[in-house]
Design a protein around this motif. Sequence first.
Motif, PDB file in Angstrom:
ATOM      1  N   GLU B  17      30.671  22.246   1.449  1.00 56.33           N
ATOM      2  CA  GLU B  17      29.875  22.864   2.512  1.00 56.33           C
ATOM      3  C   GLU B  17      28.412  22.458   2.367  1.00 56.33           C
ATOM      4  O   GLU B  17      27.977  21.944   1.349  1.00 56.33           O
ATOM      5  N   ASN B  18      27.654  22.735   3.424  1.00 52.40           N
ATOM      6  CA  ASN B  18      26.210  22.497   3.395  1.00 52.40           C
ATOM      7  C   ASN B  18      25.489  23.759   2.948  1.00 52.40           C
ATOM      8  O   ASN B  18      25.922  24.878   3.245  1.00 52.40           O
ATOM      9  N   ALA B  19      24.381  23.581   2.258  1.00 53.69           N
ATOM     10  CA  ALA B  19      23.568  24.710   1.805  1.00 53.69           C
ATOM     11  C   ALA B  19      22.173  24.574   2.391  1.00 53.69           C
ATOM     12  O   ALA B  19      21.567  23.500   2.313  1.00 53.69           O
ATOM     13  N   THR B  20      21.677  25.641   2.954  1.00 51.59           N
ATOM     14  CA  THR B  20      20.333  25.647   3.530  1.00 51.59           C
ATOM     15  C   THR B  20      19.501  26.746   2.894  1.00 51.59           C
ATOM     16  O   THR B  20      19.925  27.894   2.825  1.00 51.59           O
ATOM     17  N   MET B  21      18.327  26.349   2.402  1.00 50.22           N
ATOM     18  CA  MET B  21      17.395  27.298   1.812  1.00 50.22           C
ATOM     19  C   MET B  21      16.071  27.193   2.561  1.00 50.22           C
ATOM     20  O   MET B  21      15.685  26.094   2.977  1.00 50.22           O
ATOM     21  N   ASN B  22      15.417  28.310   2.719  1.00 46.94           N
ATOM     22  CA  ASN B  22      14.170  28.341   3.469  1.00 46.94           C
ATOM     23  C   ASN B  22      13.019  28.785   2.587  1.00 46.94           C
ATOM     24  O   ASN B  22      13.206  29.504   1.601  1.00 46.94           O
TER      25      ASN B  22
END
Lengths: 114, 111
Positions: B17-22
């Motif tokens: 899966e893709n991981a997105t952090m802000n």
Amino acid sequence: DAGVTQSPTHLIKTRGQQVTLRCSPISGHKSVSWYQQVLGQGPQFIFQYYEKEERGRGNFPDRFSARQFPNYSSELNVNALLLGDSALYLCASSLASGSFYTQYFGPGTRLTVL
Amino acid sequence: SQQGEEDPQALSIQEGENATMNCSYKTSINNLQWYRQNSGRGLVHLILIRSNEREKHSGRLRVTLDTSKKSSSLLITASRAADTASYFCATDGDLYDKVIFGPGTSLSVIP
């Protein structure tokens, strides 16, 4: 090429004692920065040295001091240790001073104050 | 107070899966950097994006920067178990030579 090295790896001290941590930068790097990282938090900036002069200082008490030697290695000294000084102390080197330069971190020194 | 704040604090995803952090920050910056840290060890520099850039890529990493919203995001595509680590954004502070780290996002990639 060797990366940033730090010594010792681990250290246990008691309250009131003094500690000296050492850092050797990557060959050719003239800037060294020190950070304190408490468990579960991001690194907190302590000092930056460039060409043996202090270029920046974070919000740490005067118990914390540092210096940089002619070979660009650096020492961090902490006097009158408190329990709250227990942390991972990270050293980072960069080619020169300024946030545009990538900092390369050493593995850190884990300090435990009892 | 810290300049950068990562969101979420913790993220758990399946491998692939893709991981997105802000990351959000408060004052104007010259550049923003992302670092990775494995199990309380030294930090590894991932990518630097300058304030006049909007997007940068490095392998499976994609970083965006929106200076109008004072925010940045780090996307890791096709995640692997080896990506399990804490990720920090770092900005330059009020002093030119000072780098300020956020509290980090803890990423767990489950095989």
